[in-house]
Motif scaffolding. Structure first.
Motif, PDB file in Angstrom:
ATOM      1  N   ASP A  41       1.391  -1.493   0.549  1.00  0.00           N
ATOM      2  CA  ASP A  41      -0.030   0.064   0.035  1.00  0.00           C
ATOM      3  C   ASP A  41       0.568   0.608  -0.074  1.00  0.00           C
ATOM      4  O   ASP A  41       0.505   2.282  -0.527  1.00  0.00           O
ATOM      5  N   GLU A  42       1.597   1.171   0.703  1.00  0.00           N
ATOM      6  CA  GLU A  42       2.454   2.573   0.695  1.00  0.00           C
ATOM      7  C   GLU A  42       3.734   2.605  -0.212  1.00  0.00           C
ATOM      8  O   GLU A  42       3.437   3.641  -0.731  1.00  0.00           O
ATOM      9  N   ASN A  88       0.272   2.684  -3.609  1.00  0.00           N
ATOM     10  CA  ASN A  88      -0.645   3.499  -3.167  1.00  0.00           C
ATOM     11  C   ASN A  88      -2.227   3.034  -3.662  1.00  0.00           C
ATOM     12  O   ASN A  88      -2.306   3.285  -4.155  1.00  0.00           O
ATOM     13  N   LYS A  97      -4.750   0.441  -1.984  1.00  0.00           N
ATOM     14  CA  LYS A  97      -5.631  -0.382  -0.140  1.00  0.00           C
ATOM     15  C   LYS A  97      -6.149  -1.897   0.235  1.00  0.00           C
ATOM     16  O   LYS A  97      -7.286  -2.371   0.204  1.00  0.00           O
TER      17      LYS A  97
END
Length: 198
Positions: A14-15, A18, A20
């Motif tokens: 996710d980091e 980008n 979810k």
């Protein structure tokens, strides 16, 4: 069973990408059937895909914990392996990750509360109230967790022997659990990125 391991893999993706994936990956066991038929936004479904990728890699014959668990725990070896991995991740968290992220994980998942099923909502409340992810490092807590699961699965009584087995061969389980986590993480991230990000 291994909420911490799944969460750490999601957080990395996710980091970096980008995405979810955290909610779907964390709650993946509560969503059955074809991904296309699941009623969730597409970006959250990606987390369920990741969950299934992780489980598929963990279930391989070459799982580093298999030789220590297969004979004694048979069909339950996957549950035992998952929980041992979370135990050692929690035990070695500061050394491996240098960050306390349990609150971050729970906060990000709770943002998707409108999608919680009743069963997942109950499990999530238990995880939050009992601080399950960090408490897995405690042997007594781990033993209670195995006992709880043993009552919910058919012929699960053997799971009550898991902590005794862990204590007999603790350092070997630790080494193989950490090795297994990092192998699964690396392979899962590669596979997910190939599927969704390239």
């Amino acid at each position: 069973m291994n909420f911490l391991a799944h969460s750490l893999i999601s957080l990395e993706i996710d980091e970096q990408e980008n995405k979810k994936t955290l909610y779907g990956n964390f709650a993946g066991d509560f969503y059955k059937g074809l991904i296309d038929k699941i009623e969730l936004p597409e970006e959250l479904k990606e987390g369920i895909v990741l969950h299934r990728i992780i489980d598929g890699i963990s279930d391989r014959n070459e799982n580093f914990l298999k030789e220590l668990l297969a004979e004694k725990f048979g069909i339950f070896k996957g549950i035992v392996s998952d929980m041992f991995i979370d135990h050692f991740l929690a035990q070695n968290f500061d050394r491996l990750f240098n960050e306390n992220i349990e609150k971050k994980i729970l906060y990000n998942i709770s943002k998707n509360q409108s999608f919680f099923s009743k069963k997942f909502a109950e499990t999530f409340t238990w995880i939050k109230n009992e601080k399950v992810m960090s408490n897995y490092k405690d042997i007594d807590f781990l033993e209670r967790a195995f006992y709880g699961i043993s009552k919910r699965v058919r012929k699960g009584e053997i799971l009550r022997m898991a902590v005794e087995e862990l204590e007999k061969n603790y350092s070997s389980f630790e080494e193989k659990s950490i090795k297994e986590f990092f192998y699964v993480k690396e392979e899962s991230v590669k596979k997910f990125i190939t599927f969704f990000c390239l």
